[in-house]
Scaffold this motif. Structure first.
Motif, PDB file in Angstrom:
ATOM      1  N   SER A 420       0.832  -1.214   0.000  1.00 32.24           N
ATOM      2  CA  SER A 420       0.000   0.000   0.000  1.00 32.24           C
ATOM      3  C   SER A 420       0.860   1.256   0.000  1.00 32.24           C
ATOM      4  CB  SER A 420      -0.926  -0.002   1.222  1.00 32.24           C
ATOM      5  OG  SER A 420      -1.796  -1.110   1.186  1.00 32.24           O
ATOM      6  N   PHE A 421       1.880   1.287   0.864  1.00 31.62           N
ATOM      7  CA  PHE A 421       2.744   2.465   0.916  1.00 31.62           C
ATOM      8  C   PHE A 421       3.543   2.612  -0.377  1.00 31.62           C
ATOM      9  CE2 PHE A 421       2.005   2.439   5.516  1.00 31.62           C
ATOM     10  CZ  PHE A 421       1.934   3.798   5.772  1.00 31.62           C
ATOM     11  N   ILE A 423       2.777   1.544  -3.496  1.00 34.69           N
ATOM     12  CA  ILE A 423       1.911   1.992  -4.589  1.00 34.69           C
ATOM     13  C   ILE A 423       1.500   3.450  -4.381  1.00 34.69           C
ATOM     14  CG2 ILE A 423      -0.325   1.650  -5.683  1.00 34.69           C
ATOM     15  CD1 ILE A 423       1.804  -0.399  -6.438  1.00 34.69           C
ATOM     16  N   TYR A 424       1.213   3.815  -3.132  1.00 33.32           N
ATOM     17  CA  TYR A 424       0.844   5.204  -2.843  1.00 33.32           C
ATOM     18  C   TYR A 424       1.972   6.156  -3.215  1.00 33.32           C
ATOM     19  CZ  TYR A 424      -0.006   9.418  -0.073  1.00 33.32           C
ATOM     20  OH  TYR A 424      -0.161  10.723   0.325  1.00 33.32           O
ATOM     21  N   TYR A 425       3.210   5.787  -2.863  1.00 36.44           N
ATOM     22  CA  TYR A 425       4.343   6.672  -3.143  1.00 36.44           C
ATOM     23  C   TYR A 425       4.624   6.746  -4.639  1.00 36.44           C
ATOM     24  CZ  TYR A 425       8.917   8.849  -2.803  1.00 36.44           C
ATOM     25  OH  TYR A 425       9.990   9.706  -2.939  1.00 36.44           O
ATOM     26  N   ASN A 427       2.451   6.339  -6.989  1.00 38.55           N
ATOM     27  CA  ASN A 427       1.373   7.132  -7.584  1.00 38.55           C
ATOM     28  C   ASN A 427       1.597   8.622  -7.359  1.00 38.55           C
ATOM     29  OD1 ASN A 427      -1.222   7.139  -8.999  1.00 38.55           O
ATOM     30  ND2 ASN A 427      -2.062   7.909  -7.069  1.00 38.55           N
ATOM     31  N   ARG A 428       2.145   8.986  -6.202  1.00 38.60           N
ATOM     32  CA  ARG A 428       2.473  10.393  -5.951  1.00 38.60           C
ATOM     33  C   ARG A 428       3.562  10.886  -6.894  1.00 38.60           C
ATOM     34  NH1 ARG A 428       3.458  12.618  -0.091  1.00 38.60           N
ATOM     35  NH2 ARG A 428       3.766  14.413  -1.457  1.00 38.60           N
ATOM     36  N   LYS A 431       1.967  11.467 -10.208  1.00 39.94           N
ATOM     37  CA  LYS A 431       1.175  12.699 -10.207  1.00 39.94           C
ATOM     38  C   LYS A 431       2.067  13.929 -10.323  1.00 39.94           C
ATOM     39  CE  LYS A 431      -3.017  11.357  -7.702  1.00 39.94           C
ATOM     40  NZ  LYS A 431      -3.846  11.584  -6.488  1.00 39.94           N
TER      41      LYS A 431
END
Length: 462
Positions: A420-421, A423-425, A427-428, A431
């Motif tokens: 989760s962390f 993929i979140y990073y 994705n950031r 972006k």
């Protein structure tokens, strides 16, 4: 009810390998993409290539780190859950995995340091060279891992002495009969997976109206690569299937849902395999097409599932449906790549927003296809751990099922948090997009895009 330690050991390894394979399949392709961008940067001097290179290097670093962490767990499981297998095959498998660590992982890690921290500290040619070495390292890593796994599928070049497999011919072990096909199939899959991620990110930028120059570059390069690799994967897959039919015919029978080897095979588009009744329910099939594909003969015959006892058949449902997921996604990727190439040729690729939306939201197709392919490969080998040599039940450690179940639960929680962390990073980072600010003073753009002039100005010896 007592927990089955064999099933749970398999389930634990399946969970960790499925999680892990996501990252190598991305980093293998992404490292080659970085090397290509570096080569274009040095050759043309255009700053868009170095901006894209630095942008994707950050994403590569996160993916590489997550792959390393998840891969370490796999190696420990050979001792914790599969000690009998390790004791029997360690003299063969151990050196192959050791070569992967020494020749590939250390190589990747060393030059990855230059790639992450060497920009503006080393000459552009050396920075690009480090990307090429990392790409070679990831490919080497895949080489040794696929060699070891392929030996388990088609074991040759060994002898059994005192109940232990010992190497007799290392060339036969490394280049075993299924290895060339499986290595080509996996390597091409990794490059194709990355191509669709790159295309998806480029489409995302164009739809958002941001980083348009970089987005167009990603789309052109990604679509161009996918238009070649996606049809090529169909050819490689066909040859891999023929090789599998030769050495593991029951795996192919499970993939095709083929029961009766005395009749020509159908191409089963959809069905629900009934293992108890030994038939396919709700079947939608094309008569004779299975034989035509696998034997290149309209009336060709190949072994069916009934040719072996039930206890020598793989788990049918998982193999059957995973194979169709892999093939279905492969067909989608071929269609998307060729249609994208057509739009590019017609000059409407960047303006066809409905197509951009589709490819921006199907970046995951390659990953799922790779996972489905590994389910087919590993589940289709059952009930053998080393094909026709050691059964899975004979290779598991004498560990209580409750212990395996407990560690599996911990792995699910830990991997869920890490994933989760990560993929979140990533994705950031996506972006944020490429850094298009004014480059530093020793960047190529201050010297007419000439890397030689930039390096000499910085006082570097090249």
């Amino acid at each position: 009810m007592d927990a089955d330690p064999i099933f749970l050991a398999r389930l634990q390894f399946a969970f960790t390998i499925i999680f892990h394979i996501i990252f190598p399949s991305f980093t293998i392709g992404l490292s080659a993409w970085l090397a290509t961008l570096g080569g274009m940067w040095v050759y043309t001097g255009e700053d868009r290539y170095q901006q894209l290179m630095r942008f994707w290097t950050r994403i590569f670093a996160v993916s590489f780190a997550m792959g390393v962490v998840s891969g370490i767990v796999l190696s420990y499981q050979f001792g914790t859950n599969w000690s009998r297998f390790s004791a029997f095959s360690g003299d063969v498998i151990g050196p192959l995995l050791g070569y992967e660590v020494l020749a590939a992982f250390f190589l990747e890690a060393t030059f990855l340091g230059i790639l992450l921290f060497g920009f503006n500290r080393v000459p552009p040619w050396l920075y690009t060279l480090s990307a090429c070495v990392v790409a070679f390292g990831t490919m080497s890593s895949a080489f040794w891992i696929l060699s070891a796994n392929s030996w388990m599928q088609t074991p040759v070049g060994y002898a059994v002495k005192n109940g232990v497999a010992v190497p007799v011919d290392w060339l036969k072990i490394v280049f075993n009969p299924s290895f060339p096909y499986r290595f080509a199939h996996m390597l091409n899959a990794a490059y194709l997976t990355t191509a669709f991620v790159v295309v998806g990110v480029g489409a995302r930028f164009l739809l958002a109206g941001r980083h348009l120059r970089e987005g167009r570059t990603m789309l052109r390069m990604g679509i161009g690569l996918a238009a070649v690799l996606a049809p090529l994967q169909l050819i490689i897959g066909d040859q891999h299937g023929l090789n599998t039919l030769e050495h593991q015919p029951i795996k192919v029978a499970a993939m095709e849902g083929h029961w009766d080897g005395s009749k020509p095979g159908e191409l089963v588009l959809f069905a629900w395999p009934d293992e108890k009744a030994e038939t396919n329910r709700y079947s939608i099939a094309i008569p004779y097409a299975g034989s035509l594909i696998l034997t290149h003969s309209w009336n060709g015959l190949y072994p069916g599932l009934k040719s072996v006892p039930p206890d020598q058949r793989p788990p049918l449902v998982s193999v059957f449906f995973a194979f169709r997921i892999m093939v279905g996604l492969g067909i989608y990727m071929i269609a998307a790549a060729l249609f994208g190439a057509l739009l590019w040729w017609r000059g409407t690729l960047f303006e066809t927003r409905w197509f951009l939306r589709i490819i921006a939201n199907t970046w995951w197709a390659g990953f799922v296809a790779v996972i489905a392919g590994w389910v087919v490969t590993e589940s289709g080998r059952q009930p053998w751990l080393i094909y026709n040599v050691m059964r899975t039940a004979d290779g598991v450690s004498p560990v209580p099922g409750a212990t395996v179940l407990g560690t599996l639960g911990l792995f699910i929680v830990a991997y869920g948090i890490v994933f989760s962390f990560g993929i979140y990073y990533m994705n950031r980072l996506i972006k944020q997009g490429p850094d298009t600010t004014e480059p530093p003073q020793d960047d190529l753009s201050n010297f007419g895009g000439n890397p030689i002039a930039a390096a000499r100005s910085a006082g570097r010896d090249i």
